[in-house]
Design a protein around this motif. Structure first.
Motif, PDB file in Angstrom:
ATOM      1  N   ARG A 104      25.428 -23.136 -27.661  1.00 22.38           N
ATOM      2  CA  ARG A 104      26.274 -23.787 -26.805  1.00 22.38           C
ATOM      3  C   ARG A 104      27.634 -23.320 -26.862  1.00 22.38           C
ATOM      4  O   ARG A 104      28.643 -23.392 -26.000  1.00 22.38           O
ATOM      5  N   TRP A 105      28.197 -22.849 -28.051  1.00 19.42           N
ATOM      6  CA  TRP A 105      29.658 -22.487 -28.355  1.00 19.42           C
ATOM      7  C   TRP A 105      29.837 -20.984 -27.495  1.00 19.42           C
ATOM      8  O   TRP A 105      31.087 -20.834 -27.242  1.00 19.42           O
ATOM      9  N   PHE A 106      28.810 -20.383 -27.138  1.00 18.80           N
ATOM     10  CA  PHE A 106      29.076 -19.214 -26.167  1.00 18.80           C
ATOM     11  C   PHE A 106      29.657 -19.678 -24.875  1.00 18.80           C
ATOM     12  O   PHE A 106      30.315 -18.798 -24.165  1.00 18.80           O
ATOM     13  N   ARG A 107      29.450 -20.793 -24.529  1.00 19.74           N
ATOM     14  CA  ARG A 107      30.171 -21.484 -23.149  1.00 19.74           C
ATOM     15  C   ARG A 107      31.525 -21.438 -23.277  1.00 19.74           C
ATOM     16  O   ARG A 107      32.246 -21.548 -22.331  1.00 19.74           O
ATOM     17  N   ALA A 108      32.440 -21.351 -24.548  1.00 17.77           N
ATOM     18  CA  ALA A 108      33.709 -21.500 -24.468  1.00 17.77           C
ATOM     19  C   ALA A 108      34.384 -20.257 -24.625  1.00 17.77           C
ATOM     20  O   ALA A 108      35.417 -20.288 -24.545  1.00 17.77           O
ATOM     21  N   ILE A 109      33.593 -19.036 -24.437  1.00 21.08           N
ATOM     22  CA  ILE A 109      34.226 -17.921 -24.029  1.00 21.08           C
ATOM     23  C   ILE A 109      34.927 -17.789 -22.724  1.00 21.08           C
ATOM     24  O   ILE A 109      34.423 -18.235 -21.797  1.00 21.08           O
ATOM     25  N   SER A 110      36.040 -17.355 -22.836  1.00 23.37           N
ATOM     26  CA  SER A 110      36.877 -17.110 -21.523  1.00 23.37           C
ATOM     27  C   SER A 110      36.134 -16.257 -20.481  1.00 23.37           C
ATOM     28  O   SER A 110      35.486 -15.460 -20.693  1.00 23.37           O
ATOM     29  N   GLY A 361      47.342 -14.726 -14.981  1.00 25.48           N
ATOM     30  CA  GLY A 361      47.288 -14.465 -16.420  1.00 25.48           C
ATOM     31  C   GLY A 361      45.795 -14.090 -16.761  1.00 25.48           C
ATOM     32  O   GLY A 361      45.539 -13.064 -17.464  1.00 25.48           O
ATOM     33  N   GLU A 362      44.733 -15.051 -16.124  1.00 24.34           N
ATOM     34  CA  GLU A 362      43.608 -14.556 -16.387  1.00 24.34           C
ATOM     35  C   GLU A 362      43.017 -13.265 -15.755  1.00 24.34           C
ATOM     36  O   GLU A 362      42.007 -12.361 -16.261  1.00 24.34           O
ATOM     37  N   LEU A 386      39.472 -10.673 -25.991  1.00 29.59           N
ATOM     38  CA  LEU A 386      39.060 -12.226 -26.498  1.00 29.59           C
ATOM     39  C   LEU A 386      40.383 -12.401 -27.469  1.00 29.59           C
ATOM     40  O   LEU A 386      40.849 -13.540 -27.264  1.00 29.59           O
ATOM     41  N   VAL A 387      41.087 -11.477 -28.050  1.00 32.05           N
ATOM     42  CA  VAL A 387      42.324 -11.695 -28.553  1.00 32.05           C
ATOM     43  C   VAL A 387      43.501 -11.950 -27.867  1.00 32.05           C
ATOM     44  O   VAL A 387      44.400 -12.883 -27.865  1.00 32.05           O
ATOM     45  N   ALA A 393      46.276 -18.492 -24.282  1.00 27.05           N
ATOM     46  CA  ALA A 393      45.917 -19.849 -24.196  1.00 27.05           C
ATOM     47  C   ALA A 393      46.996 -20.353 -25.019  1.00 27.05           C
ATOM     48  O   ALA A 393      47.508 -21.544 -25.042  1.00 27.05           O
ATOM     49  N   ALA A 394      47.118 -19.867 -26.193  1.00 26.25           N
ATOM     50  CA  ALA A 394      48.029 -20.423 -27.286  1.00 26.25           C
ATOM     51  C   ALA A 394      49.333 -20.263 -26.788  1.00 26.25           C
ATOM     52  O   ALA A 394      50.335 -21.305 -26.931  1.00 26.25           O
TER      53      ALA A 394
END
Length: 475
Positions: A104-110, A361-362, A386-387, A393-394
């Protein structure tokens, strides 16, 4: 148990999916630099192995255009015998991720990184397949391929180019034919038409080399596992596992929106993919992932249960074993046309335009990710994306501002928001611009986050403004 009506629907859908999958399996294998039969082996495993798992009921797995770049680089670096080891290891990583319930954490990828990854893959695929279309040997690196485009026309075999271009034209125009005819996939029609033209005109173009499915299967030997001793091979394994998993789970989310049946269990789907890739590795075949083209064809053809995707694997096996000589007359230029069309569809032009209007930005993250893949490699490009997405986001969440109010002789300075080192220059500029007074009170109660760098800077500013001992801000 599914009834007779469901089985008839699944049987019909399985034939359609197999016809869609056949040219794609062969084309992906050729583009990956491996025998064409290995793509079919992966397609068979995607149906007969992964198809049994209760992850995503209607999603279909097999070799994917999105992994061709990584596989081509791996085969060129470590050799074909080591490919099975790398795919087996990637499957074990996927199994571990599913067992740890990390699917389910793969859904958190931008989403911007995902679109950028697909765009980069599409551009690399197009750059490589343009050479295959013209029957010209391509340079090794993507930038070299792009740099050599101006010479491609002088070296190209124009008969092969015509066959490939005709294949693309048939695929594009096929979407406009009546619905009843579209049961037959456009890719299959395009390849069949190009094959027929090449045979009738006896064009001297290169065709698929066929050795037979059983002969192409080559399980890795113990000596091949030595490839895992290098850092680069481990990076390839991680890249295969993560990219295949991400593509699978994003595809599952899209397929869930196409039907009203059971929703995807992401962890079970990841386990199924891991088992499938482990089997592919043991057979020395290509890695698999869930593919949106085949999955959407499955849904549109009326599939109701996972029986359709299991049966499609059986049809692929039957085609490969019973009709291997048919593959030997297929022009490579026709398969290049299929993959050029697939690469073009991976380019998210609409997504870039929409993001530029709403979230620039995206859009920058998407473009930088795609450009990094072109300049470096798929794994490194995705890492850059990803970085950049995390940094963006930060930056966007670290809003901080300073409120200053006089309360008699005392200046009350209240800091509000998220104080991180990213906003430290702005924070110090705001504090230094405040008027001087006999007394200052620093209030940090409005901060939701305060990192060590900002805390140290705030304490230093307070000591500078209030040199008297024993006076501290209110935190």
């Amino acid at each position: 148990m599914p009834g007779a009506g469901s089985f008839r629907a699944d049987l019909g859908a399985s034939v359609v999916v197999a016809l869609v999958a056949l040219p794609l399996c062969v084309g992906v294998a050729v583009a990956s630099g491996v025998p064409a039969e290995l793509g079919i082996v992966t397609g068979v495993a995607g149906g007969l192995v992964t198809g049994w798992f209760r992850g995503s009921e209607l999603q279909v797995s097999g070799p994917a255009a999105g992994l061709t770049v990584l596989v081509y680089e791996a085969v060129g670096t470590y050799g074909l015998p080591a490919l099975g080891v790398l795919v087996l290891a990637a499957g074990m990583v996927q199994l571990g991720l599913g067992a740890l319930r990390l699917g389910r954490w793969f859904r958190a990828i931008s989403l911007a990184v995902v679109h950028g990854m697909l765009a980069g893959i599409g551009l690399v695929l197009i750059a490589g397949q343009l050479y295959a279309l013209g029957g010209v040997r391509a340079p090794g690196q993507t930038l070299a391929k792009l740099g050599g485009m101006h010479e491609l026309g002088a070296q190209a075999d124009w008969a092969a180019v015509a066959l490939g271009a005709g294949t693309i034209a048939v695929m594009v125009l096929w979407r406009r034919v009546p619905t009843g005819l579209r049961v037959v996939p456009g890719a299959l029609v395009g390849v069949a038409a190009a094959t027929a033209v090449a045979a009738l005109l006896r064009l001297p173009v290169e065709t698929v080399r066929v050795t037979g499915v059983l002969e192409a299967v080559s399980p890795p030997g113990w000596s091949d596992f030595g490839a895992l001793g290098s850092v680069g091979a481990v990076g390839t394994v991680v890249a295969l596992a993560l990219i295949a998993s991400a593509e699978t789970l994003f595809s599952a989310a899209a397929v869930d929106r196409m039907h009203e049946g059971p929703r995807t269990d992401y962890d079970r789907e990841l386990v199924g993919q891991g088992v499938g890739n482990a089997v592919c590795g043991l057979l020395g075949a290509l890695p698999m992932t869930a593919v949106i083209v085949r999955s959407s064809a499955n849904v549109e053809a009326g599939a109701r249960t996972r029986a359709s995707r299991i049966l499609h694997g059986g049809w692929l096996l039957l085609f490969a074993v019973a009709l291997p000589q048919v593959l030997a007359v297929v022009p490579l230029a026709a398969l290049a046309g299929v993959l050029l069309h697939a690469g073009w569809k991976l380019l998210p032009a609409r997504a870039v335009a929409a993001l530029w209007r709403t979230h620039r930005g995206e859009a920058v993250v998407l473009v930088v990710t795609a450009g990094s893949i072109l300049a470096t490699s798929l794994f490194e490009g995705v890492l850059v994306g990803l970085v950049l997405a995390v940094a963006k986001a930060a930056w966007e969440t670290s809003h901080v501002h300073v409120e200053a109010v006089w309360e008699g002789e005392e200046l009350c300075v209240r800091v509000v928001g998220n104080a991180s080192f990213l906003r430290l220059p702005k924070l110090l500029d705001s504090l230094e611009a405040l008027p001087h007074g006999p007394s200052v009170r620093l209030d940090l109660s409005g901060l939701r986050h305060l990192d060590h760098a900002c805390l140290t800077a705030l304490e230093g500013w307070e000591r500078k403004r209030m040199p008297l001992p024993g006076r501290e801000g209110v935190i």
